[in-house]
Design an enzyme around this catalytic site. Sequence first.
Site, short mmCIF file in Angstrom:
data_model
loop_
_atom_site.label_atom_id
_atom_site.label_comp_id
_atom_site.label_asym_id
_atom_site.label_seq_id
_atom_site.Cartn_x
_atom_site.Cartn_y
_atom_site.Cartn_z
N ASP A 19 0.89 -1.19 0.14
CA ASP A 19 0.21 0.38 -0.03
C ASP A 19 0.47 1.56 0.31
O ASP A 19 2.19 1.03 0.23
CB ASP A 19 -1.45 -0.25 0.80
N LYS A 204 -7.57 -4.71 -4.62
CA LYS A 204 -5.91 -5.14 -3.65
C LYS A 204 -5.63 -6.09 -4.24
O LYS A 204 -4.82 -6.65 -4.82
CB LYS A 204 -6.20 -4.13 -2.99
N SER A 228 -4.63 -0.23 6.75
CA SER A 228 -6.20 0.54 6.92
C SER A 228 -6.55 -0.41 5.98
O SER A 228 -6.05 -2.19 5.89
CB SER A 228 -6.11 1.71 6.32
N ASN A 230 -8.83 -0.97 4.55
CA ASN A 230 -8.51 -1.34 2.75
C ASN A 230 -7.79 -2.30 2.07
O ASN A 230 -7.28 -2.35 0.80
CB ASN A 230 -9.08 -0.33 1.43
#
Length: 279
Positions: A19, A204, A228, A230
């Site tokens: 990320d 993702k 996080s 997500n």
Amino acid sequence: MNKKTYPHGKETHALIFFDFDETYFPHACTVEQLSMLQQLERYLHDVCSQYHVKIGWVTGSSIAHIESKMKKANLTYLPHFISSNLGTELYMVDEEGNKNSLPEWQAKIEASGFSKETVQSLLHQLRTDYEVVLTPQTQFGQQGYKMNYYYYTKSEQNTHSVLKVIRKLADEYAVEVNINRCNPKAGDPENAYDVDFIPKGTGKAATVHFMKAYYDVAHHRTLAFGDSGNDIDMLKAVEHGYLLFNATDEAKGLHDQHASSAYGEGIMEVCQQVFTSMK
């Protein structure tokens, strides 16, 4: 943007998925954090050469925002691939730093049937049937195949019900929805959720599965880092998926592999353990 890339070896024995915001890139950009980021880049450069690793950024940010943040942090290296706007865009980065989209990924998106009109119909039903209004994230604009909104919370019980309805409607309209609690450290508002509508088969985790097949890398040689909610599906899609110490409380409640340090320090600690075991 004239940047170097991490070493491009002919072989690929392992993959690391990052990320970007508040994982690879610390928004505060303190002197200490930037020093650690430079150390991380040097470390990853050596890892790519020694272990034949390819690196990718898998992020909700657009390419323009990534480039702006790279400039702010004075980053030296581009990764081997970038999955931007929550995996609705996928670029391979060549040794000269040129970003080239993958036709296979674009064809996958176009075949999904996703359209802004479909999302607008979903939002209309959400307003009329359930009296739920989502607020457009106007600071980013609606990016191509990603339409992003905020849902501002009222109460915990009400929020649970609303998010359940949003997921139900997304399924009925055949679109993917990404929902996670906002992270103020990354510039998001307090007491709100990100609600992102994207094409089916993207996101993702889908990016991870696609790139594993693209590079023909075994599952046990895959790593991912996030901070996080997500990122959770991405972390679960690899063998070694870790939340950093600076991750949100929401994320830590959803995933049990945590690094003991924040940002680059946590990344290096985990990588050193994993790659030592791969020898």
